[in-house]
Design a protein around this motif. Structure first.
Motif, short mmCIF file in Angstrom:
data_model
loop_
_atom_site.label_atom_id
_atom_site.label_comp_id
_atom_site.label_asym_id
_atom_site.label_seq_id
_atom_site.Cartn_x
_atom_site.Cartn_y
_atom_site.Cartn_z
N SER A 34 40.34 44.66 41.80
CA SER A 34 40.99 45.19 40.60
C SER A 34 42.00 46.24 41.00
O SER A 34 41.95 46.79 42.10
N PHE A 35 42.90 46.52 40.06
CA PHE A 35 43.98 47.46 40.33
C PHE A 35 44.12 48.39 39.13
O PHE A 35 44.16 47.93 37.99
N PHE A 44 46.72 51.05 37.60
CA PHE A 44 48.11 51.45 37.78
C PHE A 44 48.33 52.92 37.42
O PHE A 44 47.56 53.50 36.65
N HIS A 58 47.06 43.63 47.08
CA HIS A 58 46.50 43.02 45.87
C HIS A 58 47.25 41.74 45.47
O HIS A 58 46.88 41.08 44.50
#
Ligand SMILES: Nc1ncnc2c1ncn2[C@@H]1O[C@H](COP(=O)(O)OP(=O)(O)O)[C@@H](O)[C@H]1O
Ligand SMILES: [Mg+2]
Lengths: 238, 234
Positions: A78-79, A81, A54
């Motif tokens: 997108s990430f 967490f 990413h």
């Protein structure tokens, strides 16, 4: 339809930190569809691998190649967490934030974010401050914020590790819908049940490299390496 | 002892009857310091945000320097501004010496590092929390600064009020570049010093009470703000 940013291929990449190698060197090719689940013991390098793809970590050597220019590719992923990051704003403003960043007009962004509060089941909390939400609600917010930009690929780093069963189910349902709608998923988890429920393939990581890669049933029914066998059996892996 | 009590009585009298000199001097103090603080905040807050989100070679040195500038002795600032603005100085043609503008300039120099440094400390903490998300959603540097400035606004208000508290009670620089001229550059602190020298305790005490009241109000505001910030009640 714009051309996809996928496939992505990692060539001989490694990440070093504090003088020691924490990832790689490894090669990896991620195609356009499916849900790849990364499993492996703590410290195996799952988070580092996801962050590297990413663009949150820099490769010490080797390269990560997307199908289109890197700067454009990062904008279409997108990430989520492990510990969701809450902006000090309302739920709806948190969800709308990636759209504002992309220059979408405020009213449009808010309206879209409002739709997303419904899709993730947070409409009752839309105007609350994000930091008062429960852990499960925060992660649902993070899912909405990640999906609102309709990314080509979504990275999730143990998104349900800190959640109870009910919240986990809700997050999994959202991941399933995203997969069905064609979003490529790459997700780390240490929950085997979750891996079986969601994955199309398993990437088993151990000591910073991908030790084994197999379709989900092949992996759990007949792991090929001794380390994977031990890991699945739940024995301590040193 | 009697002197003090009598002084206090007539000081209260001056305040209650809105003594003309007292009002004029108080308003000028507020005018000078508020102007200086607004300018200092316009410089210091964005600078603090920029410093939080930017990595460059001498960043640590820059932060250390900024913290050192917080302790700049006002008298020296006054001296330097005096030299720059004096008739033979580089900005002498502007004729600014012994005007409120000169006082504002000196206070901007004193207050900007204070605001920038405190603002930077609070935004650096926020940046630590936001870092991964803001990088992940591909923000530009300006968008990162904007997020820190907006979401950290409580802390920034605290920084600004701290700067105001420092400016309103300052005398060293303002005395030198303002000259304490009656009806022109006389402010609370310089007036107190003068009236004490003349033995005019009632006016000095009246001015002192106004100054202390302002200082207490500022501190109460800072206290309330930092408490609501800690508790996360926005
Ligand atoms: N900033 C860092 N400095 C040094 N070592 C690190 C750093 N970040 C992670 N590591 C190490 O890298 C290894 C891989 O970490 P990580 O990718 O978080 O593993 P996982 O997500 O599989 O638990 C761990 O041994 C961890 O201690
Ligand atoms: Mg991890």
């Amino acid at each position: 339809m714009v051309e996809s940013i996928l496939p992505v291929s990692l060539q001989n990449v490694s990440v070093r930190k504090g003088g020691k190698s924490i990832l790689g060197p490894l090669d990896l090719h991620i195609g356009e569809t499916g849900c790849s689940i990364v499993i492996g013991p703590n410290g195996a390098g799952k988070t580092t691998l996801l962050r590297l793809m990413h663009g949150l970590e820099r490769a010490s050597s080797g390269s990560v190649k997307w199908a289109i220019r890197k700067s454009e590719a990062y904008a279409r992923q997108s990430f989520v967490f492990q510990t969701p990051v809450m902006l000090r704003r309302s739920v709806i403003e948190n969800i709308a934030y990636p759209l504002s960043v992309r220059g979408v007009r405020r009213r449009t962004a808010r309206a879209t974010a409002e739709d997303w509060t419904e899709k993730v089941g947070l409409e009752y909390a839309a105007h609350r401050e994000a930091h008062v939400l429960s852990g499960g609600e925060k992660q649902k917010l993070a899912m909405a914020r990640a999906l609102i930009t309709a990314p080509d690929i979504l990275f999730l780093d143990e998104p349900t590790t800190n959640l109870d069963g009910a919240s986990t189910q809700e997050i999994e349902a959202l991941i399933r819908v995203a997969t069905e709608e064609g979003t490529r998923i790459v997700m780390a988890t240490h929950d085997f049940g979750q891996a079986r429920r969601l994955a199309t393939e398993i990437l088993f990581m151990y000591h910073g490299v991908i030790h084994e890669r197999a379709a989900v049933s092949d992996f759990f029914d007949g792991p090929k390496t001794k380390e994977a066998t031990t890991f699945i059996r739940g024995d301590l892996l040193i | 002892m009697n002197d003090i009590i009598e002084g206090l009585q007539s000081a209260v009298g001056l305040i209650i009857h809105l003594d003309h000199d007292l009002i004029e001097i108080s308003l000028r103090s507020l005018q000078v310091t508020i102007s200086a603080v607004l300018i200092a905040a316009a410089i210091g807050l964005p600078f603090g945000a920029w410093l939080s989100v930017t990595r460059f070679r001498y960043r640590r040195l820059a932060i250390a320097l900024l913290n050192a500038l917080m302790g700049l002795p006002p008298v020296v600032v006054g001296l330097v501004v005096y030299i720059l603005l004096s008739r033979s100085g580089p900005f002498g043609v502007l004729n600014l010496l012994f005007t409120p503008t000169a006082m504002i300039i000196a206070q901007v120099i004193i207050v900007t590092p204070i605001i920038a440094s405190i603002a930077h400390q609070s935004m650096r903490e926020l940046w630590f929390l936001y870092h991964d998300l803001l990088i992940s959603v591909k923000t530009t540097k300006w968008q990162r600064m904007k997020a820190l400035l907006w979401d950290g606004r409580r802390g920034l208000l605290t920084a600004t009020l701290t700067g105001f508290g420092r400016g309103i009670g300052e005398i060293g620089a303002i005395m030198i570049v303002g000259g304490n001229i009656d009806h022109l550059t006389r402010v609370l602190t310089t007036a107190i010093a003068l009236e004490v020298g003349k033995g005019n305790f009632p006016l000095a005490l009246g001015l002192g009470i106004v100054l202390i009241t302002i200082a207490i109000l500022i501190n109460l505001a800072i206290h309330t703000l930092s408490r609501t910030e800690r508790e996360g009640t926005w």
